[in-house]
Design an enzyme around this catalytic site. Structure first.
Site, PDB file in Angstrom:
ATOM      1  N   ASN A 193     -55.325   4.654  14.331  1.00 39.17           N
ATOM      2  CA  ASN A 193     -56.223   5.426  13.466  1.00 39.17           C
ATOM      3  C   ASN A 193     -57.046   6.353  14.347  1.00 39.17           C
ATOM      4  O   ASN A 193     -57.454   5.960  15.439  1.00 39.17           O
ATOM      5  CB  ASN A 193     -57.190   4.521  12.700  1.00 39.17           C
ATOM      6  CG  ASN A 193     -56.502   3.686  11.646  1.00 39.17           C
ATOM      7  OD1 ASN A 193     -55.328   3.858  11.368  1.00 39.17           O
ATOM      8  ND2 ASN A 193     -57.249   2.765  11.061  1.00 39.17           N
ATOM      9  N   GLY A 194     -57.327   7.567  13.852  1.00 37.31           N
ATOM     10  CA  GLY A 194     -58.140   8.502  14.624  1.00 37.31           C
ATOM     11  C   GLY A 194     -57.337   9.721  15.054  1.00 37.31           C
ATOM     12  O   GLY A 194     -56.273  10.011  14.500  1.00 37.31           O
TER      13      GLY A 194
ATOM     14  N   LYS B 220     -67.550  13.472  -8.679  1.00 38.73           N
ATOM     15  CA  LYS B 220     -66.772  12.353  -9.206  1.00 38.73           C
ATOM     16  C   LYS B 220     -65.701  12.870 -10.157  1.00 38.73           C
ATOM     17  O   LYS B 220     -64.561  12.382 -10.154  1.00 38.73           O
ATOM     18  CB  LYS B 220     -67.704  11.381  -9.930  1.00 38.73           C
ATOM     19  CG  LYS B 220     -67.272   9.943  -9.928  1.00 38.73           C
ATOM     20  CD  LYS B 220     -67.090   9.393  -8.529  1.00 38.73           C
ATOM     21  CE  LYS B 220     -68.309   9.615  -7.658  1.00 38.73           C
ATOM     22  NZ  LYS B 220     -68.049   9.517  -6.237  1.00 38.73           N
TER      23      LYS B 220
ATOM     24  N   GLU C  93     -73.283  15.002  -7.947  1.00 41.37           N
ATOM     25  CA  GLU C  93     -72.424  13.817  -7.865  1.00 41.37           C
ATOM     26  C   GLU C  93     -71.528  13.698  -9.092  1.00 41.37           C
ATOM     27  O   GLU C  93     -70.361  13.311  -8.985  1.00 41.37           O
ATOM     28  CB  GLU C  93     -73.289  12.561  -7.710  1.00 41.37           C
ATOM     29  CG  GLU C  93     -72.529  11.252  -7.716  1.00 41.37           C
ATOM     30  CD  GLU C  93     -71.519  11.123  -6.596  1.00 41.37           C
ATOM     31  OE1 GLU C  93     -70.675  10.200  -6.683  1.00 41.37           O
ATOM     32  OE2 GLU C  93     -71.558  11.916  -5.634  1.00 41.37           O
TER      33      GLU C  93
ATOM     34  N   HIS D  40     -78.340  32.995 -11.830  1.00 44.55           N
ATOM     35  CA  HIS D  40     -78.195  33.776 -10.603  1.00 44.55           C
ATOM     36  C   HIS D  40     -76.735  33.876 -10.157  1.00 44.55           C
ATOM     37  O   HIS D  40     -76.469  34.033  -8.967  1.00 44.55           O
ATOM     38  CB  HIS D  40     -79.050  33.157  -9.490  1.00 44.55           C
ATOM     39  CG  HIS D  40     -80.518  33.210  -9.778  1.00 44.55           C
ATOM     40  ND1 HIS D  40     -81.243  34.378  -9.735  1.00 44.55           N
ATOM     41  CD2 HIS D  40     -81.389  32.226 -10.155  1.00 44.55           C
ATOM     42  CE1 HIS D  40     -82.507  34.116 -10.052  1.00 44.55           C
ATOM     43  NE2 HIS D  40     -82.615  32.824 -10.311  1.00 44.55           N
TER      44      HIS D  40
ATOM     45  N   CYS E 263     -56.441   5.770   6.765  1.00 44.93           N
ATOM     46  CA  CYS E 263     -55.485   4.975   7.528  1.00 44.93           C
ATOM     47  C   CYS E 263     -55.944   3.523   7.576  1.00 44.93           C
ATOM     48  O   CYS E 263     -57.135   3.218   7.539  1.00 44.93           O
ATOM     49  CB  CYS E 263     -55.278   5.497   8.934  1.00 44.93           C
ATOM     50  SG  CYS E 263     -54.654   7.180   9.057  1.00 44.93           S
TER      51      CYS E 263
ATOM     52  N   LYS F 291     -60.926   6.441   1.533  1.00 43.43           N
ATOM     53  CA  LYS F 291     -62.183   5.745   1.286  1.00 43.43           C
ATOM     54  C   LYS F 291     -63.154   5.894   2.449  1.00 43.43           C
ATOM     55  O   LYS F 291     -64.328   6.168   2.257  1.00 43.43           O
ATOM     56  CB  LYS F 291     -61.902   4.258   1.030  1.00 43.43           C
ATOM     57  CG  LYS F 291     -63.139   3.436   0.699  1.00 43.43           C
ATOM     58  CD  LYS F 291     -63.764   3.887  -0.604  1.00 43.43           C
ATOM     59  CE  LYS F 291     -64.959   3.043  -0.984  1.00 43.43           C
ATOM     60  NZ  LYS F 291     -65.660   3.596  -2.163  1.00 43.43           N
TER      61      LYS F 291
ATOM     62  N   ARG G  78     -57.993   2.789   1.141  1.00 44.40           N
ATOM     63  CA  ARG G  78     -58.462   3.697   2.179  1.00 44.40           C
ATOM     64  C   ARG G  78     -57.775   5.055   2.111  1.00 44.40           C
ATOM     65  O   ARG G  78     -58.226   6.017   2.732  1.00 44.40           O
ATOM     66  CB  ARG G  78     -58.219   3.079   3.563  1.00 44.40           C
ATOM     67  CG  ARG G  78     -59.065   1.859   3.828  1.00 44.40           C
ATOM     68  CD  ARG G  78     -58.678   1.178   5.124  1.00 44.40           C
ATOM     69  NE  ARG G  78     -59.016   1.975   6.283  1.00 44.40           N
ATOM     70  CZ  ARG G  78     -60.162   1.906   6.952  1.00 44.40           C
ATOM     71  NH1 ARG G  78     -61.112   1.100   6.532  1.00 44.40           N
ATOM     72  NH2 ARG G  78     -60.364   2.646   8.011  1.00 44.40           N
TER      73      ARG G  78
ATOM     74  N   TRP H 228     -52.617   8.254   6.807  1.00 45.89           N
ATOM     75  CA  TRP H 228     -53.112   9.428   6.085  1.00 45.89           C
ATOM     76  C   TRP H 228     -52.902  10.611   7.013  1.00 45.89           C
ATOM     77  O   TRP H 228     -53.474  10.662   8.093  1.00 45.89           O
ATOM     78  CB  TRP H 228     -54.586   9.245   5.732  1.00 45.89           C
ATOM     79  CG  TRP H 228     -55.157  10.221   4.770  1.00 45.89           C
ATOM     80  CD1 TRP H 228     -55.124  10.163   3.412  1.00 45.89           C
ATOM     81  CD2 TRP H 228     -55.917  11.404   5.091  1.00 45.89           C
ATOM     82  NE1 TRP H 228     -55.798  11.220   2.862  1.00 45.89           N
ATOM     83  CE2 TRP H 228     -56.288  12.004   3.867  1.00 45.89           C
ATOM     84  CE3 TRP H 228     -56.295  12.016   6.288  1.00 45.89           C
ATOM     85  CZ2 TRP H 228     -57.030  13.173   3.807  1.00 45.89           C
ATOM     86  CZ3 TRP H 228     -57.028  13.189   6.228  1.00 45.89           C
ATOM     87  CH2 TRP H 228     -57.388  13.748   5.000  1.00 45.89           C
TER      88      TRP H 228
ATOM     89  N   GLU I 245     -62.908  14.643  -8.162  1.00 47.92           N
ATOM     90  CA  GLU I 245     -62.189  13.706  -7.295  1.00 47.92           C
ATOM     91  C   GLU I 245     -61.043  13.011  -8.018  1.00 47.92           C
ATOM     92  O   GLU I 245     -59.952  12.859  -7.460  1.00 47.92           O
ATOM     93  CB  GLU I 245     -63.144  12.625  -6.771  1.00 47.92           C
ATOM     94  CG  GLU I 245     -63.977  13.020  -5.571  1.00 47.92           C
ATOM     95  CD  GLU I 245     -64.847  11.876  -5.113  1.00 47.92           C
ATOM     96  OE1 GLU I 245     -64.917  11.652  -3.894  1.00 47.92           O
ATOM     97  OE2 GLU I 245     -65.461  11.192  -5.951  1.00 47.92           O
TER      98      GLU I 245
END
Length: 601
Positions: free
Chosen positions: A101-102, A478, A474, A497, A2, A596, A28, A75, A481
C-alpha cells in the site's frame, strides 16, 4: 485505500483466512485482488475486478495450499486495473511475492536500473520494483530478512509492505506513512492494513510505527526499528467485535451506520457530560491550555466537520481557520502564534492530514487529533488526541463518524473556551437529548418520499448559513459520492453571486434552515430567490421559521440547540442520499473510484 492481510499458523485453511480477510477490507475501495501462499512452493493467484472473480479463478483451478500467506486488494495508482497490475507482485523466478500500500516515489529510477541489469517487468506498477530488489539481494547471498531490509533502504515514499519468500516460513513486513497492524492470536498471527482484516480471529493487536519492521512466524512476532534494534511494542485489545462490522440485517452498511448514530453519539458523550452541573469534562483534554488561535486541518467529510468547528471556536471568541490538509502541507506556512493545530481525521491515517500535522509539529506548534482511530498514527504522533468513539464504520461514505466529529468538536470548544454557565447548561441538555432526537428523525423521516418525487432531475443544490453551511456541503458531497448525480453545496448568500444561473425547474434546492434568527430569515430570502425560478424546494427545518410555506417538501427535525440542530439536519440529508442511490441501483457501500481510508497524498 488498498488492503493488506496476512496470516501464519492456520495450516490448511490459510487460503480461506486470507480471502475472508480481504472481504472484510472491501470497504477500503479496490479494483483488483490477489493472494500468495507459501508451502512447498510459492503460489500466486490474482484477478482484476471484485473479489468474486478471484474466488472463481481459485475454484476453477487446483486449489493452492500453504501454511502462510499474504493477500491484497488494490486501488489503482500506477497502471490501470488489470490482472498483471494486481498484487501480489513477484520477481522473475517466482521466489518472492510482495503486497504494498502507498506510493514508491523513486520507483522509476529503480526500475530503469533493474531493467538495465536485465530484469523484465510484467506490470505498470511501482510495487514491482520491490520483489525484484529483494530477489537481487537474495542472489547476492543475503538471508530473506536482510534482503528485505536492504530493499527498504533503497525505496523512498509511503508504504505498508508485506513479503514472503518460497521455502521460508516467515512473513516480512514494514510501514512508512501507511498503516499496518499485527494481530496476536493463540499460535496464530496476522497482518492487516486495518484491524477488521483479522478481527474474526483475534482482538489483540500491535500497532506499528513508521520505520518498524516486523517478522511474523508460527512462533510469534518480532519488531525492530529502522536500524535493526529491537522495538518494544504493547499489545492492545480493541474494544469492538467482529459482529459490529456486520450488516445486522440492513441492506447496506451505510444504512446500518446511519441508524447507529444514536448509539455512536451516546458512546461519544459517555462520561464527558455532567448533567447536574451542566458542564463538559473530557479527560483526554485536561493538559491543554486555552489557545490564542486554532487552525483545523482535514480532508473531505472531515473538512466539513472542521468548518463547523471553526464556527464554534469563533462564537467562543477564539480566532479559528480551517484548511484543506493537502493545501496546508504544500502551501506557504500559515501564521499561528500561541495556538494549536487540530487534525480532524476519521481513520487517523489520512496521508494529507498527517502531512499537515507533521508540518505544524516541525514549526513547534502544539497538535491535537480528533479521530476514531485509537491506535492510529495521528493519535500516536500528536501531542493530544480526542477520540470520537463512533465504533467501526465500514461504508465508504462517512455517516456516523461525521456526526460524532461534530459532537467531539462541541466538547473540544467547551473544554478550551468554556462559555457562560447558563449557555453551557443549555448545550449539555441538548447534547444529552441528541441521540433520542436523531432516533426521532430516523423513525419519522420523509426522505424516501422526497427522493421518489425528485428522481431524474438535472442537478441538486444544497444551501445553508452559519453552522448549517458545512452541513449543506456535506449533504452535497454525500449525494454525489453514492448517487453519481451532480450535486453542489453553497453558502446560501452566494447563490445570487453566480450559482443562481444554474437554477431551473429541474434543479431541486435543499435548504437547511434552523432557528428563527437573522441567518434563518436571510436563508428564507434565498429560498424565495430559487422559488421564483420554479426550482423545487426541500426545506430541512425545525419549524422555528416559516420556511415551510415556501417549500415543496419538508424534512423535519426536532427543535434543539442551534449547535446541535445541524447534526439532525445532516441525518435527513444522509437519508436523502442513501434512498436516491438505492433507487438508482448504485453500489452504495463501495462507490466507484473511492476508498475509505486515503493513505496516499
Amino acid at each position: 485505500m488498498c488492503g493488506i492481510v496476512g496470516c501464519v499458523g492456520h495450516g490448511d485453511d490459510t487460503l480461506d483466512v486470507l480471502l475472508d480477510g480481504l472481504e472484510t477490507l472491501e470497504y477500503r475501495g479496490y479494483d483488483s485482488a490477489g493472494v500468495a501462499l507459501v508451502g512447498d512452493s510459492l503460489i500466486v493467484k490474482k484477478r482484476e475486478g471484485r473479489l468474486e472473480r478471484l474466488r472463481e479463478a481459485i475454484e476453477t483451478s487446483d486449489r493452492p495450499g500453504g501454511t502462510l500467506g499474504i493477500g491484497h486488494t488494490r486501488w489503482s495508482t500506477h497502471g490501470p486495473p488489470t490482472d498483471a497490475n494486481a498484487h501480489p507482485h513477484t520477481d522473475e523466478s517466482g521466489r518472492v511475492a510482495v503486497v504494498h500500500n502507498g506510493i514508491i516515489e523513486n520507483y522509476q529510477p529503480l526500475r530503469d536500473k533493474l531493467e538495465a541489469d536485465g530484469v523484465t517487468f510484467t506490470s505498470d506498477t511501482d510495487t514491482e520494483v520491490v520483489p525484484h530488489l529483494i530477489a537481487a539481494f537474495l542472489q547476492d547471498g543475503l538471508d530473506p530478512e536482510a534482503a528485505f531490509r536492504r530493499a527498504l533502504d533503497r525505496i523512498e515514499g509511503s508504504y505498508a509492505i508485506a513479503a514472503v519468500v518460497a521455502g521460508d516460513d516467515r512473513i516480512y513486513a514494514a510501514r512508512n506513512d501507511s498503516p499496518l497492524v499485527v494481530g496476536v492470536g493463540d499460535g496464530r498471527f496476522y497482518l492487516g492494513s486495518d484491524v477488521p482484516a483479522f478481527l474474526e480471529h483475534t482482538r489483540d493487536v500491535v500497532f506499528l510505527d513508521d520505520g518498524d519492521l516486523v517478522v511474523v512466524d508460527a512462533d510469534g512476532w518480532q519488531v525492530t526499528d529502522a536500524d535493526g534494534a529491537p522495538a518494544e511494542k504493547e499489545v492492545t485489545t480493541v474494544t469492538w467485535s467482529a459482529e459490529q462490522t456486520g450488516k445486522s440485517g440492513y441492506d447496506h452498511y451505510m444504512l446500518k451506520e446511519i441508524h447507529e448514530q444514536p448509539t455512536a453519539l451516546r458512546q461519544g458523550l459517555s462520561g464527558r457530560l455532567d448533567e447536574l452541573a451542566g458542564t463538559v469534562s473530557v479527560e483526554e483534554l485536561s493538559g491543554i491550555e486555552a489557545p490564542g488561535a486554532v487552525q483545523l486541518v482535514a480532508c473531505g467529510t472531515s473538512y466539513h466537520a472542521a468548518l463547523y468547528g471553526v464556527e464554534l471556536f469563533r462564537q467562543a471568541g477564539i480566532p479559528a481557520q480551517a484548511f484543506l490538509a493537502s493545501e496546508y502541507a504544500t502551501g506557504p506556512a500559515p501564521v499561528l502564534e500561541d495556538g494549536i493545530v487540530v487534525g480532524v481525521t476519521q481513520s487517523g491515517e489520512t496521508a494529507d492530514t498527517l502531512s499537515a500535522l507533521r508540518e505544524a509539529q516541525a514549526r513547534g506548534i502544539e497538535t491535537l487529533a480528533v479521530t476514531n482511530g485509537v491506535g492510529s498514527t495521528a493519535a500516536r504522533e500528536c501531542d493530544h488526541a480526542l477520540f470520537i468513539r463512533s465504533g467501526p464504520e465500514i461504508g465508504v461514505a462517512a455517516t456516523k463518524t461525521f456526526s460524532s466529529q461534530l459532537i467531539a468538536l462541541n466538547l473540544l470548544v467547551e473544554t478550551l473556551a468554556p462559555g457562560d454557565r447558563g449557555d453551557t447548561r443549555t448545550l449539555v441538555s441538548a447534547l444529552r437529548d441528541l441521540p433520542g432526537d436523531i432516533q426521532e428523525v430516523l423513525d419519522e423521516t420523509a426522505a424516501e418520499t422526497v427522493v421518489e418525487e425528485n428522481a431524474g432531475r438535472d442537478a441538486f443544490f444544497f444551501i445553508g448559513r452559519g453552522e448549517n453551511f458545512p452541513v449543506a456541503l456535506e449533504g452535497a458531497l454525500k449525494f454525489k459520492e453514492i448517487t453519481y448525480e451532480h450535486a453542489e453545496g453553497f453558502a446560501a448568500g452566494e447563490l445570487k453571486h453566480g450559482p443562481l444561473a444554474l437554477v431551473t425547474d429541474r434543479t431541486p434546492v435543499f435548504a437547511v434552515v434552523t432557528g428563527n434568527d437573522e441567518r434563518a430569515r436571510k436563508t428564507i430570502g434565498n429560498v424565495k430567490e430559487v422559488e421564483a425560478r420554479d426550482a423545487p424546494v426541500v426545506a430541512v427545518t425545525d419549524g422555528a421559521s416559516d420556511v415551510e410555506r415556501y417549500a415543496d417538501h419538508v424534512l423535519s427535525i426536532p427543535e434543539t440547540h442551534p449547535r446541535t440542530a445541524p447534526v439532525l439536519a445532516n441525518v435527513q440529508l444522509q437519508l436523502v442520499a442513501y434512498h436516491m442511490a438505492n433507487q438508482l441501483g448504485r453500489e452504495i457501500d463501495k462507490p466507484r473510484n473511492l476508498a475509505k481510508s486515503v493513505t496516499v497524498e
